[in-house]
Design a protein around this motif. Structure first.
Motif, PDB file in Angstrom:
ATOM      1  N   ASP A   1       0.830  -1.207   0.000  1.00 45.64           N
ATOM      2  CA  ASP A   1       0.000   0.000   0.000  1.00 45.64           C
ATOM      3  C   ASP A   1       0.867   1.261   0.000  1.00 45.64           C
ATOM      4  N   ALA A   2       1.980   1.200   0.731  1.00 49.63           N
ATOM      5  CA  ALA A   2       2.904   2.334   0.757  1.00 49.63           C
ATOM      6  C   ALA A   2       3.475   2.587  -0.633  1.00 49.63           C
ATOM      7  N   ALA A   3       3.824   1.508  -1.331  1.00 47.52           N
ATOM      8  CA  ALA A   3       4.406   1.639  -2.675  1.00 47.52           C
ATOM      9  C   ALA A   3       3.408   2.255  -3.651  1.00 47.52           C
ATOM     10  N   VAL A   4       2.134   1.869  -3.527  1.00 45.91           N
ATOM     11  CA  VAL A   4       1.093   2.453  -4.388  1.00 45.91           C
ATOM     12  C   VAL A   4       0.982   3.954  -4.128  1.00 45.91           C
ATOM     13  N   ALA A   5       0.981   4.344  -2.850  1.00 47.74           N
ATOM     14  CA  ALA A   5       0.850   5.759  -2.494  1.00 47.74           C
ATOM     15  C   ALA A   5       2.048   6.564  -2.988  1.00 47.74           C
ATOM     16  N   VAL A   6       3.251   5.998  -2.879  1.00 49.42           N
ATOM     17  CA  VAL A   6       4.454   6.687  -3.365  1.00 49.42           C
ATOM     18  C   VAL A   6       4.395   6.833  -4.884  1.00 49.42           C
ATOM     19  N   ALA A   7       4.008   5.751  -5.579  1.00 39.12           N
ATOM     20  CA  ALA A   7       3.910   5.809  -7.041  1.00 39.12           C
ATOM     21  C   ALA A   7       2.883   6.850  -7.481  1.00 39.12           C
TER      22      ALA A   7
END
Length: 263
Positions: free
Chosen positions: A164-170
């Motif tokens: 979920d963190a990676a999606v938000a960063v992307a």
């Protein structure tokens, strides 16, 4: 996926961090490929947290795959993820001549984080924020290495699921996303790699029991991520890091998941 100089976000899970040989190959590939396209690394590190919790005699409780994080545990979990795991990856990057900057989701307001569910304790939900600082790091020729620890508007430390963190960063960076997994992608009935999946095809494969068991959860989570991001994402295997150069160049090496609005 975009074939250009736009950033690509690569999410690393705990299993990758526990394999020094894989990290060696991974950062060698990134060192070569980042000259053509900026790379941003987002990571978790569950195995380090598990080891630390065991040493501290803290019990580990999970609900729906998420670690219940009591307030008294979050300082230790933050130390394991934003400290040990982050600096371990930063050190690997430096060994390969990469100027890496260790960060967390809260740095420069990169991601907005709020409590996901009070029953889970200090577990956060991340959404896109301000990428100004991370973009400045990239413009300076450095590689951001971002842990999945976030901060709320009230300054509370939060443990965020790394995917979920990676999606938000992307989403903050308007970047492509790759989730490195313990599987190379989704296989069809002949055990051949499925190169592309959308929700409709995936549900048909689930109904016909081609996709079964734990893979159902992985597939639906990947599709949710693609829908949330609004662009295709890739799930590829971390055990073949040498193929990552092709992926960074825009080629398909795993299974590409498409959102509902894109074919």
């Amino acid at each position: 996926m975009t074939q250009c100089s736009d950033p690509i976000v690569i999410k690393l899970g705990g299993a990758v961090l526990s394999s020094p040989e894989t990290l060696e190959k991974l950062f060698h590939t990134i060192a070569v490929s980042r000259q053509k396209r900026p790379v941003v690394i987002v990571h978790g590190g569950g195995y380090l947290v598990d080891e630390l919790m065991k040493k501290l005699s803290f019990g580990t409780v999970k609900k729906n795959g998420l670690r219940v994080t009591p307030a008294e545990q979050i300082p230790f979990i933050t130390g394991a993820l934003a400290g040990t795991a982050n600096k371990m990856l930063q050190g690997q990057a430096m060994k390969h001549g990469i100027h890496a900057v260790g960060m967390c989701l809260g740095d420069g307001g990169l991601c907005q984080v709020e409590v996901l569910d009070p029953a889970l304790g200090a577990v956060g939900r991340a959404s896109a924020g301000d990428a100004t600082v991370v973009n400045a790091v990239i413009q300076a020729g450095a590689t951001p290495v971002i842990s999945s620890i976030g901060l709320t508007a009230q300054g509370e430390m939060m443990n965020v699921n790394a995917d979920d963190a990676a999606v938000a960063v992307a989403k903050s960076l308007d970047a492509d996303l790759v989730l490195l997994s313990d599987v190379n992608g989704v296989l069809d009935e002949n055990k051949s790699l499925i190169k592309a999946l959308d929700s409709e095809t995936a549900e048909q494969l689930i109904a016909s029991e081609v996709i079964t068991d734990g893979m159902i959860v992985k597939v639906r989570a990947a599709l949710d991520a693609a829908n949330d991001l609004g662009r295709a994402i890739e799930v590829a295997g971390w055990r073949t890091p040498e193929k990552l150069a092709d992926l960074i160049a825009g080629e398909n090496i795993g299974t590409r998941f498409y959102p509902r609005t894109e074919k």
